[in-house]
Design a protein around this motif. Sequence first.
Motif, PDB file in Angstrom:
ATOM      1  N   HIS A  87      53.093  87.672 -59.334  1.00  0.00           N
ATOM      2  CA  HIS A  87      52.809  87.224 -57.982  1.00  0.00           C
ATOM      3  C   HIS A  87      51.331  87.448 -57.658  1.00  0.00           C
ATOM      4  O   HIS A  87      50.675  88.339 -58.219  1.00  0.00           O
ATOM      5  CB  HIS A  87      53.669  87.988 -56.977  1.00  0.00           C
ATOM      6  CG  HIS A  87      55.136  87.950 -57.296  1.00  0.00           C
ATOM      7  ND1 HIS A  87      55.918  86.835 -57.091  1.00  0.00           N
ATOM      8  CD2 HIS A  87      55.964  88.904 -57.814  1.00  0.00           C
ATOM      9  CE1 HIS A  87      57.164  87.102 -57.461  1.00  0.00           C
ATOM     10  NE2 HIS A  87      57.220  88.347 -57.902  1.00  0.00           N
ATOM     11  N   ILE A  89      48.303  87.672 -54.410  1.00  0.00           N
ATOM     12  CA  ILE A  89      48.038  87.861 -52.984  1.00  0.00           C
ATOM     13  C   ILE A  89      46.522  87.912 -52.768  1.00  0.00           C
ATOM     14  O   ILE A  89      45.805  88.585 -53.516  1.00  0.00           O
ATOM     15  CB  ILE A  89      48.668  89.157 -52.453  1.00  0.00           C
ATOM     16  CG1 ILE A  89      50.191  89.108 -52.582  1.00  0.00           C
ATOM     17  CG2 ILE A  89      48.276  89.413 -50.999  1.00  0.00           C
ATOM     18  CD1 ILE A  89      50.880  90.430 -52.247  1.00  0.00           C
ATOM     19  N   ALA A 111      55.486  84.024 -56.286  1.00  0.00           N
ATOM     20  CA  ALA A 111      54.917  83.724 -54.972  1.00  0.00           C
ATOM     21  C   ALA A 111      53.400  83.838 -55.018  1.00  0.00           C
ATOM     22  O   ALA A 111      52.858  84.775 -55.609  1.00  0.00           O
ATOM     23  CB  ALA A 111      55.482  84.676 -53.922  1.00  0.00           C
ATOM     24  N   VAL A 113      50.531  84.159 -52.209  1.00  0.00           N
ATOM     25  CA  VAL A 113      50.414  84.438 -50.776  1.00  0.00           C
ATOM     26  C   VAL A 113      48.929  84.575 -50.420  1.00  0.00           C
ATOM     27  O   VAL A 113      48.235  85.434 -50.966  1.00  0.00           O
ATOM     28  CB  VAL A 113      51.168  85.723 -50.398  1.00  0.00           C
ATOM     29  CG1 VAL A 113      51.094  85.959 -48.901  1.00  0.00           C
ATOM     30  CG2 VAL A 113      52.627  85.641 -50.845  1.00  0.00           C
ATOM     31  N   ALA A 333      51.630  92.473 -46.989  1.00  0.00           N
ATOM     32  CA  ALA A 333      52.034  91.347 -47.827  1.00  0.00           C
ATOM     33  C   ALA A 333      52.558  91.836 -49.176  1.00  0.00           C
ATOM     34  O   ALA A 333      53.534  91.288 -49.705  1.00  0.00           O
ATOM     35  CB  ALA A 333      50.864  90.396 -48.021  1.00  0.00           C
ATOM     36  N   VAL A 337      56.305  91.026 -50.599  1.00  0.00           N
ATOM     37  CA  VAL A 337      56.588  90.427 -51.902  1.00  0.00           C
ATOM     38  C   VAL A 337      57.522  91.328 -52.709  1.00  0.00           C
ATOM     39  O   VAL A 337      58.442  90.854 -53.384  1.00  0.00           O
ATOM     40  CB  VAL A 337      55.278  90.149 -52.665  1.00  0.00           C
ATOM     41  CG1 VAL A 337      55.573  89.739 -54.110  1.00  0.00           C
ATOM     42  CG2 VAL A 337      54.478  89.048 -51.975  1.00  0.00           C
ATOM     43  N   PHE A 342      58.993  86.771 -49.384  1.00  0.00           N
ATOM     44  CA  PHE A 342      58.300  85.490 -49.547  1.00  0.00           C
ATOM     45  C   PHE A 342      59.001  84.721 -50.659  1.00  0.00           C
ATOM     46  O   PHE A 342      59.156  85.230 -51.770  1.00  0.00           O
ATOM     47  CB  PHE A 342      56.830  85.698 -49.932  1.00  0.00           C
ATOM     48  CG  PHE A 342      55.932  86.045 -48.785  1.00  0.00           C
ATOM     49  CD1 PHE A 342      55.505  85.062 -47.899  1.00  0.00           C
ATOM     50  CD2 PHE A 342      55.494  87.349 -48.608  1.00  0.00           C
ATOM     51  CE1 PHE A 342      54.662  85.378 -46.844  1.00  0.00           C
ATOM     52  CE2 PHE A 342      54.653  87.673 -47.562  1.00  0.00           C
ATOM     53  CZ  PHE A 342      54.233  86.685 -46.672  1.00  0.00           C
ATOM     54  N   HIS A 347      52.357  80.316 -50.007  1.00  0.00           N
ATOM     55  CA  HIS A 347      52.637  80.643 -48.601  1.00  0.00           C
ATOM     56  C   HIS A 347      51.406  81.279 -47.956  1.00  0.00           C
ATOM     57  O   HIS A 347      50.600  81.930 -48.616  1.00  0.00           O
ATOM     58  CB  HIS A 347      53.815  81.611 -48.500  1.00  0.00           C
ATOM     59  CG  HIS A 347      55.063  81.104 -49.145  1.00  0.00           C
ATOM     60  ND1 HIS A 347      55.917  80.223 -48.525  1.00  0.00           N
ATOM     61  CD2 HIS A 347      55.587  81.343 -50.381  1.00  0.00           C
ATOM     62  CE1 HIS A 347      56.912  79.938 -49.354  1.00  0.00           C
ATOM     63  NE2 HIS A 347      56.732  80.603 -50.481  1.00  0.00           N
ATOM     64  N   PRO A 350      53.278  85.092 -42.695  1.00  0.00           N
ATOM     65  CA  PRO A 350      54.687  84.792 -42.436  1.00  0.00           C
ATOM     66  C   PRO A 350      54.935  84.231 -41.041  1.00  0.00           C
ATOM     67  O   PRO A 350      54.237  84.558 -40.087  1.00  0.00           O
ATOM     68  CB  PRO A 350      55.364  86.165 -42.584  1.00  0.00           C
ATOM     69  CG  PRO A 350      54.298  87.149 -42.264  1.00  0.00           C
ATOM     70  CD  PRO A 350      53.036  86.548 -42.814  1.00  0.00           C
TER      71      PRO A 350
END
Length: 376
Positions: A87, A89, A111, A113, A333, A337, A342, A347, A350
């Motif tokens: 993931h 971020i 994800a 983010v 965040a 995750v 998420f 994304h 939120p």
Amino acid sequence: MRIHWCGTGLSSVPGLRRLILEGHPVTVWNLPVDQAVAAVGEITDDIRAMEPPAFDAAVAPGDIVVSMLPAHLHAAIARLCVKHGAHFIASSYTTDEIRALDAPAREAGVALVTEVGLDPGIDHVMAHDLIAAYRASPAFHRDNVLSFTSYCGGVPAVPNAFRYKFSWSPLGVLKALQSPARSIRDYSELRVAHPWDAVRSYIAPLRVPETFEVYPNRDSVPYLAEYGFEPGWKVKELVRGTLRLNGWAEAWAPVFETLAAGPSPHALQALADDLWAKYPLAEGEPDRVVLCVSLKAEREGRPVWHRTWTLDAIGDVRGSAMARLVSGTVALAVEAVMRREFPVGLHGAPRDPRLVARWLEATQHQAQHMRLVTTA
């Protein structure tokens, strides 16, 4: 699952420290390593040099990679995450390169983010909260006229004659001022080549109301869809902009004159170096962050619903206000995750009501003042 936190610059440390102190498995990556050791060395020894081969070899499926590095490096790190099934971020704005990774991320089951810092980040969460509250209110009506404003700025806690101080190189601020902006004013798109041509006065509804100068930045119009404005709604104003101390435009007039002349890269760097020498935020000097996000609905010229989220934060022993708010939201965040809150794919901040409420509550602990002001 391991958290790989990349970068320990000025906006990174408070959120990183919180994740480490709460016992999450965190590997810290930075160049130079000494900077990371100075930031978190007393609470972790898992600090590594941010060198591509070593980083590539360390990232495993299910890991979470946080990029607090310069924005132009985000896409390459995000692609690496998708390749490894990890993931990603970042607090920065979503770029076209990141958007192109949405489908690959879904296929990889990870994800991505972005826009989960202060601005963008907390401002988005406040906007989602306001839109949801307005939709659920008795005042909601499709014939209402809507005005949305979101202003955020880092300013010196102790004002100076220049009405601004720099926490890092001024070059980024100067380049942003050279970028055109698009917003909505009086039901029409407003495009300005230079943001300083659209400076307005704004009274922020803080504990003690305070007047600032504000101007639009970037492109606000895509956030109509992002925030859930429906195509049939009557939008009088929509602007996401920057907030500065009152008197900023006058103090910066010589800077604007130089920027309007289209300086060469060398001249722009020279201007940045001069400003950095004259107006740095001294070590230990408190900074200040002010954020106001407002939604107003009017019917027949009369306000029927009007709420404003206000935030006023000052640097203290926990770190600078900017660092607390940016990295603190990134840490939220990371935890989201970890909880799989998420879905896979790309994304931003939120909009799920449970996450919105939780993030707003957490943000209140990072600011000296934060409240929802209801005026209609």
